[in-house]
Write a protein that holds these residues in place. Structure first.
Motif, PDB file in Angstrom:
ATOM      1  N   ASP A   1     -14.056 -15.113 -13.478  1.00 54.82           N
ATOM      2  CA  ASP A   1     -14.519 -14.062 -14.391  1.00 54.82           C
ATOM      3  C   ASP A   1     -13.518 -12.922 -14.583  1.00 54.82           C
ATOM      4  N   HIS A   2     -12.605 -12.744 -13.611  1.00 54.65           N
ATOM      5  CA  HIS A   2     -11.655 -11.626 -13.688  1.00 54.65           C
ATOM      6  C   HIS A   2     -10.237 -12.092 -13.359  1.00 54.65           C
ATOM      7  N   PRO A   3      -9.727 -13.049 -14.103  1.00 54.25           N
ATOM      8  CA  PRO A   3      -8.391 -13.579 -13.793  1.00 54.25           C
ATOM      9  C   PRO A   3      -7.286 -12.528 -13.875  1.00 54.25           C
ATOM     10  N   ASP A   4      -7.438 -11.552 -14.771  1.00 53.72           N
ATOM     11  CA  ASP A   4      -6.412 -10.516 -14.884  1.00 53.72           C
ATOM     12  C   ASP A   4      -6.353  -9.681 -13.613  1.00 53.72           C
ATOM     13  N   GLN A   5      -7.524  -9.357 -13.055  1.00 56.42           N
ATOM     14  CA  GLN A   5      -7.546  -8.596 -11.805  1.00 56.42           C
ATOM     15  C   GLN A   5      -6.845  -9.382 -10.698  1.00 56.42           C
ATOM     16  N   VAL A   6      -7.142 -10.662 -10.610  1.00 56.70           N
ATOM     17  CA  VAL A   6      -6.536 -11.492  -9.571  1.00 56.70           C
ATOM     18  C   VAL A   6      -5.019 -11.520  -9.708  1.00 56.70           C
ATOM     19  N   LYS A   7      -4.539 -11.674 -10.943  1.00 60.07           N
ATOM     20  CA  LYS A   7      -3.092 -11.715 -11.163  1.00 60.07           C
ATOM     21  C   LYS A   7      -2.446 -10.376 -10.808  1.00 60.07           C
ATOM     22  N   ARG A   8      -3.121  -9.274 -11.159  1.00 60.12           N
ATOM     23  CA  ARG A   8      -2.561  -7.952 -10.834  1.00 60.12           C
ATOM     24  C   ARG A   8      -2.506  -7.729  -9.333  1.00 60.12           C
ATOM     25  N   PHE A   9      -3.578  -8.127  -8.641  1.00 62.12           N
ATOM     26  CA  PHE A   9      -3.590  -7.931  -7.192  1.00 62.12           C
ATOM     27  C   PHE A   9      -2.533  -8.799  -6.526  1.00 62.12           C
ATOM     28  N   THR A  10      -2.484 -10.062  -6.902  1.00 62.43           N
ATOM     29  CA  THR A  10      -1.511 -10.975  -6.318  1.00 62.43           C
ATOM     30  C   THR A  10      -0.087 -10.493  -6.566  1.00 62.43           C
ATOM     31  N   GLY A  11       0.167 -10.024  -7.792  1.00 57.99           N
ATOM     32  CA  GLY A  11       1.494  -9.520  -8.120  1.00 57.99           C
ATOM     33  C   GLY A  11       1.894  -8.347  -7.255  1.00 57.99           C
TER      34      GLY A  11
ATOM     35  N   LEU B   1       0.831  -1.201   0.000  1.00 55.41           N
ATOM     36  CA  LEU B   1       0.000   0.000   0.000  1.00 55.41           C
ATOM     37  C   LEU B   1       0.869   1.255   0.000  1.00 55.41           C
ATOM     38  N   GLU B   2       1.830   1.289   0.914  1.00 52.82           N
ATOM     39  CA  GLU B   2       2.675   2.466   1.092  1.00 52.82           C
ATOM     40  C   GLU B   2       3.529   2.761  -0.135  1.00 52.82           C
ATOM     41  N   LYS B   3       4.029   1.727  -0.762  1.00 55.83           N
ATOM     42  CA  LYS B   3       4.923   1.921  -1.913  1.00 55.83           C
ATOM     43  C   LYS B   3       4.178   2.105  -3.231  1.00 55.83           C
ATOM     44  N   GLY B   4       2.851   2.067  -3.174  1.00 49.26           N
ATOM     45  CA  GLY B   4       2.067   2.326  -4.373  1.00 49.26           C
ATOM     46  C   GLY B   4       1.922   1.141  -5.307  1.00 49.26           C
ATOM     47  N   TYR B   5       2.285  -0.061  -4.847  1.00 48.27           N
ATOM     48  CA  TYR B   5       2.175  -1.225  -5.718  1.00 48.27           C
ATOM     49  C   TYR B   5       0.722  -1.538  -6.069  1.00 48.27           C
ATOM     50  N   PHE B   6      -0.155  -1.371  -5.082  1.00 42.64           N
ATOM     51  CA  PHE B   6      -1.575  -1.596  -5.355  1.00 42.64           C
ATOM     52  C   PHE B   6      -2.092  -0.557  -6.344  1.00 42.64           C
ATOM     53  N   LYS B   7      -1.722   0.690  -6.116  1.00 36.08           N
ATOM     54  CA  LYS B   7      -2.189   1.763  -7.000  1.00 36.08           C
ATOM     55  C   LYS B   7      -1.670   1.557  -8.418  1.00 36.08           C
ATOM     56  N   ASP B   8      -0.400   1.186  -8.536  1.00 35.21           N
ATOM     57  CA  ASP B   8       0.184   0.958  -9.864  1.00 35.21           C
ATOM     58  C   ASP B   8      -0.533  -0.182 -10.594  1.00 35.21           C
ATOM     59  N   ALA B   9      -1.065  -1.138  -9.816  1.00 34.69           N
ATOM     60  CA  ALA B   9      -1.779  -2.268 -10.411  1.00 34.69           C
ATOM     61  C   ALA B   9      -3.242  -1.945 -10.682  1.00 34.69           C
TER      62      ALA B   9
ATOM     63  N   ASN C   1       0.534 -19.580   5.160  1.00 36.51           N
ATOM     64  CA  ASN C   1      -0.588 -18.758   4.726  1.00 36.51           C
ATOM     65  C   ASN C   1      -0.680 -18.678   3.206  1.00 36.51           C
ATOM     66  N   ALA C   2      -1.924 -18.561   2.730  1.00 37.11           N
ATOM     67  CA  ALA C   2      -2.202 -18.505   1.298  1.00 37.11           C
ATOM     68  C   ALA C   2      -3.072 -17.299   0.976  1.00 37.11           C
ATOM     69  N   ILE C   3      -3.049 -16.892  -0.295  1.00 34.78           N
ATOM     70  CA  ILE C   3      -3.891 -15.785  -0.766  1.00 34.78           C
ATOM     71  C   ILE C   3      -5.209 -16.378  -1.249  1.00 34.78           C
ATOM     72  N   ILE C   4      -6.301 -15.865  -0.707  1.00 33.36           N
ATOM     73  CA  ILE C   4      -7.632 -16.417  -0.979  1.00 33.36           C
ATOM     74  C   ILE C   4      -8.490 -15.367  -1.664  1.00 33.36           C
ATOM     75  N   THR C   5      -9.279 -15.798  -2.635  1.00 38.27           N
ATOM     76  CA  THR C   5     -10.253 -14.900  -3.262  1.00 38.27           C
ATOM     77  C   THR C   5     -11.525 -15.680  -3.568  1.00 38.27           C
ATOM     78  N   ARG C   6     -12.549 -14.968  -4.022  1.00 34.12           N
ATOM     79  CA  ARG C   6     -13.799 -15.639  -4.378  1.00 34.12           C
ATOM     80  C   ARG C   6     -13.637 -16.397  -5.691  1.00 34.12           C
ATOM     81  N   ALA C   7     -14.332 -17.487  -5.789  1.00 31.29           N
ATOM     82  CA  ALA C   7     -14.249 -18.307  -6.996  1.00 31.29           C
ATOM     83  C   ALA C   7     -14.734 -17.544  -8.225  1.00 31.29           C
ATOM     84  N   ASP C   8     -15.741 -16.667  -8.065  1.00 30.09           N
ATOM     85  CA  ASP C   8     -16.249 -15.936  -9.228  1.00 30.09           C
ATOM     86  C   ASP C   8     -15.235 -14.906  -9.729  1.00 30.09           C
TER      87      ASP C   8
END
Length: 339
Positions: free
Chosen positions: A237-247, A59-67, A226-233
């Motif tokens: 439906d939005h694999p690119d979003q998931v990859k960007r967030f995880t990255g 969050l602080e380094k802007g990685y989320f914002k950049d994604a 620990n693992a990163i968890i998200t909703r199945a939908d």
């Protein structure tokens, strides 16, 4: 689908509402390409201990914002609650212990999946104090272990007990709120506590004694942490979003293990009551679980064959787990980081 949540989970839901917009360092605005940021709610695995610092670093380094994300971070309340909150749509992403996730999904259907690993080795452990009644796994029968009800350590104990060759039903787990556990152990009210390995500095500070650590991973080396968890939908439906967030999250994780003290300072900026020294020690202890010496894969890597080993071990220790459970039921291998 609606789920009945525990009181703790209810607190987490309230926290999501109260904290929305509190992470104003990256709130609103536009991403690097000028597009509007997507609002995302994220749950830590449990509270805001040092081990959770990587999300705040991202969050602080802007990685989320950049994604392309405007992320609100909310303290989680344990794996089972995180799973249910993500499944019910109160959060988009969360962190939970992978083995506890397998156990939970093996007993009830929840529309969630795992898309990456934070820890390549399990952090779960029983922690006692030097000079006490526990120094080895064989000491556990007949002892009292303080732990949060439904915690990762409690859920996984039958698996650990089987590996240790001890009866799982002869160790009593005493329900207690996590903040009280180090003090209860120091006072001798319980013989040990359920704790992550990285929580040892906090225990030793409270007890003013050296800790005895019985890590589950020593007897069960195939277990992830620990693992990163998200909703199945979202995954479907939005694999690119998931990859960007995880990255983006994993960039924060890399920076955190590269510079634990700086990460602890970042955590303190967002969580003012953070003890920087304790958080720094937690993160130093966490590094070999994120990148063990024998690990050569990408950060966040998921090995499907190893997932199958975890599932097989869980089925062998808990007969209530669905015998038909497969890796595809708990992990989306297509979205996990690739080398």
């Amino acid at each position: 689908m609606k789920f009945r949540r525990t009181a703790v989970a209810g607190v987490a839901v309230l926290a999501l509402a109260l904290l929305s917009g509190c992470n104003d360092g990256q709130a609103g605005g536009q991403g690097g390409d000028g597009a509007a940021l997507e609002k995302v709610n994220y749950l830590t695995s449990f509270n805001t201990f040092g081990r959770e610092a990587y999300a705040y670093v991202a969050l602080e380094k802007g990685y989320f914002k950049d994604a392309g994300f405007d992320v609100t971070i909310t303290p989680g309340s344990g794996t089972v609650d995180v799973l249910k909150l993500v499944a019910g749509g109160q959060a988009d992403y969360g962190i939970g212990d992978f083995t506890a996730t397998v156990i939970t999904l093996g007993k009830q259907k929840l529309p969630v999946t795992t898309v990456g690993m934070i820890h390549q080795r399990s952090l779960a452990a029983i922690v006692a104090l030097e000079g006490g009644k526990i120094s080895k796994p064989e000491d556990l029968p007949g002892k009292k272990i303080g732990d949060q009800p439904g915690s990762t350590n409690t859920l996984m104990f039958p698996l650990y007990a089987k590996a240790a060759g001890i009866p799982s039903d002869q160790t009593k787990f005493v329900p207690n709120p996590p903040p009280a556990l180090p003090q209860l152990l120091a006072a001798g009210t319980v013989d040990g506590i359920g704790q992550f390995v990285v929580g040892v500095p906090l225990v030793e500070k409270a007890a003013k004694k050296k800790a005895i650590v019985l890590p589950y991973g020593k007897l069960l080396p195939d277990l992830y942490g620990n693992a990163i968890i998200t909703r199945a939908d979202l995954a479907k439906d939005h694999p690119d979003q998931v990859k960007r967030f995880t990255g983006a999250l994993l960039k924060g994780l890399q920076d955190t293990i590269d510079d634990p003290e700086a990460a602890a300072q970042t955590l303190k900026k967002y969580v003012p009551n953070t003890d920087v020294a304790v958080a720094t020690e937690e993160l130093k202890l966490m590094k070999p679980y994120v990148k063990p010496d024998d690990f050569s894969g990408p950060l966040g890597d998921v090995d499907t064959a190893r997932v199958q080993k975890v599932i097989d071990a869980v089925k062998g220790a808990d007969k209530e787990v669905n015998p038909a459970l497969t890796p595809a039921d708990v992990v989306d291998g297509a979205l996990a980081p690739k080398g």
